[in-house]
Each structure stands twice: as structure tokens, then as C-alpha cells.
Design a protein around this motif. Structure first.
Motif, PDB file in Angstrom:
ATOM      1  N   LYS A  77      12.069  82.303  37.266  1.00 53.70           N
ATOM      2  CA  LYS A  77      12.084  81.458  38.467  1.00 53.70           C
ATOM      3  C   LYS A  77      11.445  82.135  39.678  1.00 53.70           C
ATOM      4  N   ASP A  78      11.402  83.482  39.693  1.00 56.10           N
ATOM      5  CA  ASP A  78      10.778  84.165  40.825  1.00 56.10           C
ATOM      6  C   ASP A  78       9.251  84.099  40.770  1.00 56.10           C
ATOM      7  N   ASN A  79       8.691  84.012  39.549  1.00 52.00           N
ATOM      8  CA  ASN A  79       7.237  83.981  39.384  1.00 52.00           C
ATOM      9  C   ASN A  79       6.713  82.625  38.924  1.00 52.00           C
ATOM     10  N   HIS A  80       7.516  81.924  38.135  1.00 53.58           N
ATOM     11  CA  HIS A  80       7.076  80.633  37.603  1.00 53.58           C
ATOM     12  C   HIS A  80       8.150  79.592  37.888  1.00 53.58           C
ATOM     13  N   THR A  81       8.179  79.150  39.121  1.00 52.92           N
ATOM     14  CA  THR A  81       9.181  78.175  39.546  1.00 52.92           C
ATOM     15  C   THR A  81       9.057  76.889  38.739  1.00 52.92           C
ATOM     16  N   GLY A  82      10.204  76.424  38.218  1.00 54.61           N
ATOM     17  CA  GLY A  82      10.221  75.155  37.505  1.00 54.61           C
ATOM     18  C   GLY A  82       9.967  75.256  36.019  1.00 54.61           C
ATOM     19  N   LEU A  83       9.686  76.455  35.499  1.00 55.18           N
ATOM     20  CA  LEU A  83       9.455  76.625  34.066  1.00 55.18           C
ATOM     21  C   LEU A  83      10.789  76.889  33.375  1.00 55.18           C
ATOM     22  N   GLU A  84      11.232  75.943  32.547  1.00 52.00           N
ATOM     23  CA  GLU A  84      12.506  76.050  31.853  1.00 52.00           C
ATOM     24  C   GLU A  84      12.278  76.028  30.345  1.00 52.00           C
ATOM     25  N   VAL A  85      13.146  76.751  29.623  1.00 54.54           N
ATOM     26  CA  VAL A  85      13.083  76.749  28.161  1.00 54.54           C
ATOM     27  C   VAL A  85      14.477  76.521  27.605  1.00 54.54           C
ATOM     28  N   GLN A  86      14.546  76.175  26.315  1.00 48.86           N
ATOM     29  CA  GLN A  86      15.801  75.903  25.645  1.00 48.86           C
ATOM     30  C   GLN A  86      16.703  77.138  25.742  1.00 48.86           C
ATOM     31  N   GLY A  87      17.909  76.958  26.288  1.00 51.28           N
ATOM     32  CA  GLY A  87      18.777  78.079  26.615  1.00 51.28           C
ATOM     33  C   GLY A  87      19.217  78.902  25.417  1.00 51.28           C
ATOM     34  N   ALA A  88      19.625  78.246  24.327  1.00 46.83           N
ATOM     35  CA  ALA A  88      20.118  78.969  23.154  1.00 46.83           C
ATOM     36  C   ALA A  88      19.003  79.805  22.525  1.00 46.83           C
ATOM     37  N   TYR A  89      17.793  79.278  22.527  1.00 45.22           N
ATOM     38  CA  TYR A  89      16.658  80.018  21.961  1.00 45.22           C
ATOM     39  C   TYR A  89      16.359  81.256  22.791  1.00 45.22           C
ATOM     40  N   TYR A  90      16.315  81.079  24.103  1.00 43.36           N
ATOM     41  CA  TYR A  90      15.996  82.226  24.966  1.00 43.36           C
ATOM     42  C   TYR A  90      17.079  83.296  24.855  1.00 43.36           C
ATOM     43  N   ASP A  91      18.339  82.884  24.836  1.00 44.19           N
ATOM     44  CA  ASP A  91      19.430  83.846  24.737  1.00 44.19           C
ATOM     45  C   ASP A  91      19.322  84.650  23.439  1.00 44.19           C
ATOM     46  N   LEU A  92      18.981  83.978  22.346  1.00 41.62           N
ATOM     47  CA  LEU A  92      18.850  84.662  21.065  1.00 41.62           C
ATOM     48  C   LEU A  92      17.714  85.684  21.107  1.00 41.62           C
ATOM     49  N   ILE A  93      16.579  85.292  21.666  1.00 44.77           N
ATOM     50  CA  ILE A  93      15.432  86.194  21.753  1.00 44.77           C
ATOM     51  C   ILE A  93      15.761  87.396  22.634  1.00 44.77           C
ATOM     52  N   GLU A  94      16.400  87.139  23.759  1.00 44.83           N
ATOM     53  CA  GLU A  94      16.717  88.221  24.696  1.00 44.83           C
ATOM     54  C   GLU A  94      17.775  89.161  24.138  1.00 44.83           C
ATOM     55  N   ASP A  95      18.824  88.613  23.530  1.00 42.81           N
ATOM     56  CA  ASP A  95      19.950  89.430  23.094  1.00 42.81           C
ATOM     57  C   ASP A  95      19.720  90.105  21.742  1.00 42.81           C
ATOM     58  N   SER A  96      19.171  89.365  20.779  1.00 41.64           N
ATOM     59  CA  SER A  96      19.140  89.854  19.398  1.00 41.64           C
ATOM     60  C   SER A  96      17.812  90.440  18.960  1.00 41.64           C
ATOM     61  N   TYR A  97      16.708  90.012  19.559  1.00 42.85           N
ATOM     62  CA  TYR A  97      15.409  90.431  19.055  1.00 42.85           C
ATOM     63  C   TYR A  97      14.670  91.389  19.989  1.00 42.85           C
ATOM     64  N   PHE A  98      14.680  91.116  21.278  1.00 44.37           N
ATOM     65  CA  PHE A  98      13.873  91.914  22.191  1.00 44.37           C
ATOM     66  C   PHE A  98      14.672  92.463  23.374  1.00 44.37           C
ATOM     67  N   GLY A  99      15.978  92.304  23.327  1.00 39.99           N
ATOM     68  CA  GLY A  99      16.748  92.728  24.477  1.00 39.99           C
ATOM     69  C   GLY A  99      17.775  93.793  24.179  1.00 39.99           C
ATOM     70  N   LYS A 100      19.007  93.394  23.927  1.00 46.65           N
ATOM     71  CA  LYS A 100      20.121  94.333  23.961  1.00 46.65           C
ATOM     72  C   LYS A 100      20.503  94.885  22.589  1.00 46.65           C
TER      73      LYS A 100
END
Length: 222
Positions: A77-100
Motif C-alpha cells: 500500500k505504500d508503493n502500490h496504492t489500491g493493489l490487493e491480492v487474495q489474503g489466504a494466498y498471500y499469507d501462505l506465500i509470506e509465512d510458509s514459502y518466502f517468509g518465516k
């Protein structure tokens, strides 16, 4: 399986499987489906200067519910205002694949910079720098591929910024080939002109979704 297939080995003699995650994408399988546990949810494969990231599709009831869950997040939202993605998909990518939990973010940075061994699990740093990343998947996997593409290209997410900067500075192409992927991206009412231009010029020409004529999945918002 990939490297033991004769046709694949002949077409891509230098192909190596760099990482894969087994288990279920979201939720747990019951005992009758235990045989499916060995299928990778995400696999990373290198051949030449290309890294392929491939996601598995829907397997469990939890996967199906994630497909149908109508919620969204704005990670950029700080760089691309208004760009939204499916929440469950993003959480999975961030937490399980490329994040924590099982981060492959550092792996991809090493592949882009050539800071890896040509032979998996060796210590030498003699790898060929990756110049192209292709993300793919079917159904839920295709949706994950689409969101991953944005994570690799859109600036403004603290989790992915180092990866995005590395990809941009090394001029790495990012392309997505999805199959029957549901809709994963939406533009909110407050979308900025910069965001619209980013999607039109940087994302749309490098992302495609193959759909069967009567398949309802790609035509339903996820």
C-alpha cells in the motif's frame, strides 16, 4: 522423478531440483489421503539460466475453502496504492514459502547472484546466475503463482523488498504461466495511476492464465 524421466533428462541435461516442500498446501489430509503427503506443494528447479517455481493445486477441503474465501490484503500500500491480492494466498506465500517458516527468499537471491553450487548440496559457489524466473501452477497453484509473481516484482513489502531489489538490479525476467487459476488480484477504488501503469506495463505482458472454456474456477473471484 524429474531427473529420472528420460525425455526430460534429454531435453534438459543440466536440470536440477533445488528445493521442494512436501505435505499439504493448507490444512491436513485425513488418513485415507495419506499417500498424497509426499507430493510437493512447491518445487524449485534450475536449468541453464532459468529457475522454475511450480506450485501444486487444490488437495484438501482447507485448500478449497481458501480458494473461495473472499478477503484481500494490500501488502504494497505504500508503493502500490489500491493493489490487493487474495489474503489466504498471500499469507501462505509470506509465512510458509518466502517468509518465516521455510524461507526460500535467500535461496532465490543466491540463484540470481550465482552464489550457489552447480551440484546441489555442495559448498562450491560456482553457479550460473539466474536470468529468468518462471512461476507456474494449476488451480490453487496457479493462483499462488500469480501472487508470487507480484511478490517478486512489486516494491513496498518489507518481507520481499530485498528479493525485489536483487531481481531488478540483475535485470531478471519474471514470467508466470498459470493453468485454471482463480482470480487473485483486484484494484480497489483508491488505485493510483502508478499502480495501474505498473500492472499494465510490467505484469500483464508477462503473465498468462490458460483456461478451459467451461471451467468455472478461473471465472470466480477468490
Amino acid at each position: 522423478l524429474l531427473t529420472s524421466n528420460q525425455a526430460i533428462s534429454e531435453a534438459f541435461p543440466d536440470l536440477t531440483v533445488r528445493f521442494y516442500q512436501t505435505g499439504v498446501t493448507l490444512g491436513r489430509l485425513n488418513s485415507s489421503n495419506r499417500a498424497s503427503l509426499n507430493a510437493p506443494t512447491l518445487a524449485g528447479v534450475i536449468t541453464g539460466e532459468t529457475l522454475l517455481l511450480a506450485y501444486r493445486g487444490t488437495v484438501t477441503i482447507a485448500d478449497l475453502l481458501a480458494d473461495l474465501k473472499i478477503d484481500s490484503v494490500q501488502p504494497w500500500k505504500d508503493n502500490h496504492t489500491g493493489l490487493e491480492v487474495q489474503g489466504a494466498y498471500y499469507d501462505l506465500i509470506e509465512d510458509s514459502y518466502f517468509g518465516k517458516k521455510n524461507s526460500h527468499k535467500k535461496d532465490i537471491i543466491n540463484y540470481v547472484t550465482g552464489n550457489y553450487s552447480k551440484i546441489p548440496n555442495k559448498m562450491a559457489k560456482d553457479g550460473t546466475p539466474i536470468k529468468r524466473i518462471i512461476v507456474s501452477g494449476h488451480s490453487l497453484g496457479g493462483g499462488l503463482a500469480q501472487v508470487t509473481h507480484l511478490c517478486l516484482k512489486a516494491k513496498g513489502s518489507r518481507v520481499f523488498d530485498e528479493l525485489v531489489e536483487t531481481i531488478d538490479s540483475h535485470q531478471v525476467q519474471v514470467k508466470t504461466v498459470a493453468f485454471a487459476a482463480p482470480m487473485t488480484t483486484v484494484l480497489a477504488d483508491n488505485v493510483s495511476k502508478d499502480t495501474f501503469s505498473f500492472l499494465k506495463e510490467k505484469i500483464q505482458p508477462n503473465m498468462c492464465n490458460f483456461c478451459f472454456k467451461m471451467d468455472p474456477v478461473p471465472r470466480g473471484y477468490a
